[in-house]
Motif scaffolding. Structure first.
Motif, mmCIF file in Angstrom:
data_model
loop_
_atom_site.group_PDB
_atom_site.id
_atom_site.type_symbol
_atom_site.label_atom_id
_atom_site.label_comp_id
_atom_site.label_asym_id
_atom_site.label_seq_id
_atom_site.Cartn_x
_atom_site.Cartn_y
_atom_site.Cartn_z
ATOM 1 N N UNK A 271 5.807 12.333 9.194
ATOM 2 C CA UNK A 271 5.678 11.808 7.831
ATOM 3 C C UNK A 271 4.228 11.898 7.369
ATOM 4 N N UNK A 272 3.311 11.436 8.218
ATOM 5 C CA UNK A 272 1.899 11.431 7.840
ATOM 6 C C UNK A 272 1.304 12.831 7.824
ATOM 7 N N UNK A 273 1.627 13.634 8.826
ATOM 8 C CA UNK A 273 1.067 14.974 8.931
ATOM 9 C C UNK A 273 1.494 15.853 7.757
ATOM 10 N N UNK A 274 2.788 15.766 7.411
ATOM 11 C CA UNK A 274 3.318 16.609 6.340
ATOM 12 C C UNK A 274 3.309 15.913 4.971
ATOM 13 N N UNK A 275 2.850 14.648 4.965
ATOM 14 C CA UNK A 275 2.807 13.854 3.734
ATOM 15 C C UNK A 275 4.173 13.863 3.036
ATOM 16 N N UNK A 276 5.216 13.609 3.837
ATOM 17 C CA UNK A 276 6.595 13.636 3.338
ATOM 18 C C UNK A 276 7.368 12.476 3.965
ATOM 19 N N UNK B 171 0.794 -1.229 0.000
ATOM 20 C CA UNK B 171 0.000 0.000 0.000
ATOM 21 C C UNK B 171 0.831 1.286 0.000
ATOM 22 N N UNK B 172 2.152 1.185 0.011
ATOM 23 C CA UNK B 172 2.977 2.384 -0.039
ATOM 24 C C UNK B 172 3.497 2.835 1.316
ATOM 25 N N UNK B 173 4.379 3.810 1.254
ATOM 26 C CA UNK B 173 5.119 4.247 2.422
ATOM 27 C C UNK B 173 4.233 4.930 3.467
ATOM 28 N N UNK B 174 3.234 5.674 3.035
ATOM 29 C CA UNK B 174 2.389 6.370 4.015
ATOM 30 C C UNK B 174 1.567 5.374 4.836
ATOM 31 N N UNK B 175 0.932 4.431 4.170
ATOM 32 C CA UNK B 175 0.166 3.411 4.893
ATOM 33 C C UNK B 175 1.111 2.547 5.713
#
Length: 186
Positions: A69-74, A24-28
């Motif tokens: 990472x999640x908050x800034x989507x980075x 599902x990718x790095x964010x998930x």
């Protein structure tokens, strides 16, 4: 704690991160890593009624840098986490060495009994190893894809750490203090 449960609490969050990232990718993957880390701490608390220092510090970093990472989507922040954790551990060990304190003895003294020289040498070796891991993490995340970095984190850092730990056995055996020596020192 049962050795299998201990392995699950220590390696489970990383495995969850790896598999979720692949699907599902790095964010998930990061979100699952954060939840799995909290679950692992809960399991540790349930079985031992205490939270070991190293996993607790690691969890703090996972939550802080995963949250950023999640908050800034980075994904930069989750990639920096291993570097900063390893630099923190190296700094603590080097500072303790120069202050003539032995953090390793404090952390592992109930598991190992070593001479003071053995503890100093072991601490310095780990400090240098943590610096190496920080440098390797920096090189990999800056030069490779995110998926390659995740693979390195799982299949590079973990095996290197296990190998390094095993390579410390001769030092530990050479500087091990027997029960009789400990009793006579009291």
């Amino acid at each position: 704690m049962n050795p299998y449960v201990r392995l699950l609490t220590e390696a489970g969050p990383l495995a969850a991160f790896f598999f979720t990232n692949a699907q599902a990718g790095i964010m998930t993957g990061t979100a699952v890593f954060m939840v799995a880390t909290l679950v692992a701490l809960g399991v540790s608390w349930h079985f031992e009624r205490r939270l070991p220092v190293m996993p607790l510090v690691g969890a703090g970093f996972v939550l802080l840098f995963g949250g950023l990472t999640l908050w800034l989507n980075d994904d930069l922040f989750i990639k920096l986490k291993p570097t900063l954790v390893n630099l923190l551990f190296a700094t603590v060990l080097f500072a303790a060495h120069f202050a003539r304190r032995n953090v390793m003895k404090h952390l592992l003294g109930t598991v190992l009994a070593l001479t003071d020289e053995g503890w100093r040498t072991l601490a310095l070796r780990w400090a240098w190893f943590f610096l190496l891991l920080a440098a390797l993490n920096e090189a990999v995340w800056r030069t490779m894809t995110t998926d390659a970095w995740v693979n390195f984190k799982v299949f590079g850092i973990l095996p290197l750490t296990l190998l390094f730990s095993a390579l410390q056995t001769p030092l530990i055996l050479r500087h091990q203090v027997t029960d009789e020596e400990q009793a006579s020192a009291r």
